[in-house]
Structures are given as structure tokens and as C-alpha cells.
Design an enzyme around this catalytic site. Sequence first.
Site, PDB file in Angstrom:
ATOM      1  N   SER A 146       0.867  -1.185   0.000  1.00 43.65           N
ATOM      2  CA  SER A 146       0.000   0.000   0.000  1.00 43.65           C
ATOM      3  C   SER A 146       0.896   1.224   0.000  1.00 43.65           C
ATOM      4  CB  SER A 146      -0.855  -0.008   1.262  1.00 43.65           C
ATOM      5  OG  SER A 146      -1.409   1.276   1.515  1.00 43.65           O
ATOM      6  N   TYR A 159      -3.458  -1.012   9.955  1.00 41.45           N
ATOM      7  CA  TYR A 159      -3.351  -1.230   8.505  1.00 41.45           C
ATOM      8  C   TYR A 159      -1.989  -0.762   8.016  1.00 41.45           C
ATOM      9  CZ  TYR A 159      -4.753  -1.067   3.558  1.00 41.45           C
ATOM     10  OH  TYR A 159      -4.847  -1.262   2.194  1.00 41.45           O
TER      11      TYR A 159
HETATM   12  C1  GCO Z   1      -7.349   4.718   4.196  1.00 41.07           C
HETATM   13  C2  GCO Z   1      -7.438   3.855   2.966  1.00 41.07           C
HETATM   14  C3  GCO Z   1      -6.043   3.470   2.487  1.00 41.07           C
HETATM   15  C4  GCO Z   1      -6.179   2.875   1.093  1.00 41.07           C
HETATM   16  C5  GCO Z   1      -4.956   2.278   0.500  1.00 41.07           C
HETATM   17  C6  GCO Z   1      -3.880   3.262   0.248  1.00 41.07           C
HETATM   18  O1  GCO Z   1      -8.207   4.589   5.085  1.00 41.07           O
HETATM   19  O2  GCO Z   1      -6.428   5.553   4.230  1.00 41.07           O
HETATM   20  O3  GCO Z   1      -8.205   2.704   3.227  1.00 41.07           O
HETATM   21  O4  GCO Z   1      -5.470   2.586   3.405  1.00 41.07           O
HETATM   22  O5  GCO Z   1      -7.112   1.846   1.121  1.00 41.07           O
HETATM   23  O6  GCO Z   1      -4.498   1.242   1.284  1.00 41.07           O
HETATM   24  O7  GCO Z   1      -2.798   2.549  -0.316  1.00 41.07           O
END
Ligand code: GCO
Length: 255
Positions: A146, A159
Site C-alpha cells: 500500500s 493497517y
Molecule cells: C485509508 C485507505 C487506504 C487505502 C490504501 C492506500 O483509510 O487511508 O483505506 O489505506 O485503502 O491502502 O494505499
Amino acid sequence: MSTALFDLTGRTALITGSSRGLGRAMAEGLGRAGAKLVINGTSPAKVDEAVTEMRAVGLDAQALAFNVTDEAAVKAAFADLDQRGVAIDILVNNAGIQFRKPMVDLDTADWQRVIDTNLTSAFVIGREAARRMIPRGYGKVINIASLTSVLARATVAPYTVAKGGIKMLTQAMAAEWGEHGLQANAIGPGYMITDMNQALIDNPAFDAWVKGRTPQRRWGKPEELIGAAIFLSSEASNYVNGQTIYVDGGMISVL
Ligand code: GCO
């Protein structure tokens, strides 16, 4: 012919989380490039539906439903493939979830769930695939990273940490598996139009921020990951290892 470099005919690809979203788009792209597809998701019904739809448009697809966070289920799935004589040449570790909450309000259980789904599963499934790829001297592992692998945003800590780990897991895989004929690389999507991001897309302020912050002034489309997926799945990337290719409209390259 240069296009032969990108031909996946004769190869079999397992794409986790491929019944919908980015995984579905990448799977269909790999299928159109000639790969046989093994489609995964947690829900057998949704996986079967996706396989039926893919076969209806001429893709060679089969179902392999399992929960990527359940190690026993992962091992059973690979044992099933072994039993059926299905050798995975290309693994796309795509399955992932998002959970948005400030860290001071975040339960450890929610943190762990994101880490387990987005990072640990890529290790477990990668390990099972590599145990079979290494004796064959061939394999392509593609982890879905990501832009949050390298840039942090408030409220998405687990994440971000998981995706940062994906970048480094990819490099660790290259370090250990490169000598065995495997290439492990990653794709780092930017802000893509997906169900996971719908709440952000529908938020006018966030939508404006993404468009202002991205040189291409728009969200990415899932199908715009297909080129990088085919490249990293094909002979064209036989001397590419440990790399993360960002498909983000230029976002991480600019202030
Ligand atoms: C967030 C998004 C990001 C995108 C993506 C960016 O809440 O900022 O979900 O995480 O999905 O992963 O690369």
C-alpha cells in the site's frame, strides 16, 4: 516477440481475496494473460459465484475457499491442491481488511485482527507456497502492499503497520528465496475505488484531499493494478526481486 514475456499460459495463480475488489480485478487480468486461476475468499458461496462468472467469460478458474487467518485451513487448502496435482506458480497475497480508529480508542483485539489478516496471513500462505515452489525452482510471490507501506495517515495504524510489514516481508522473502529461483515482489496501490474505500469516496472533504494530493487528480481503478500484476507474475520480471511497485497516481512521490 516482446509480448511473450508477459504470457502466463501454462502457469497457475492463487490470488487470495479474489472474489471481489482488487483481488478480483487482478485475478481476471492474470486469467486474460493466460494463467489458470485459483480463486479464494472466506465465503464458499461468494467464491463459487465469482468462479462461475469468470468461467462464463472464458477464464480457467477454480474455487479454493478458506479463511486466510486460519493456519489449519491454509494448510488443508494446500494439501487439497497437492492431492489434486495443482502446482501454484504465482501467489498473490491480496486478502486484507481495513479498520479505522484512533490508536487511543483502539482495542488490541481489533489491532490484532488487522495484523493477522493483512500481514501474518501473507507469511503463512507465502511459506506454504514456497515450501512447494522451492523444490521446483520456480515461483512468483506478489504481496499487496500500500502507499501506507511508507506513508502514515491518522486513524489507520494497524493497517499502516501491517502494510509496512508487507513491504519488509517481501524483502525478507527475496533474501531467503531468491537463490531458489523465486521472485518475491509487492504492489503498493494508492487510493483505489473499492468497497473498502467507499466511505472515503463518499466523504467530500476526503475525496477532495485525495484528488488534491494525487498528481493524477483522481482515485485509481482496480483494473489499473493488472499491468503490474502481470509484469510481476511473468518472465518479464525474472530478475526483479524484493521490489515494491507503487500504483498510486504519483501520490507518494510528491508533497
Ligand atoms: C485509508 C485507505 C487506504 C487505502 C490504501 C492506500 O483509510 O487511508 O483505506 O489505506 O485503502 O491502502 O494505499
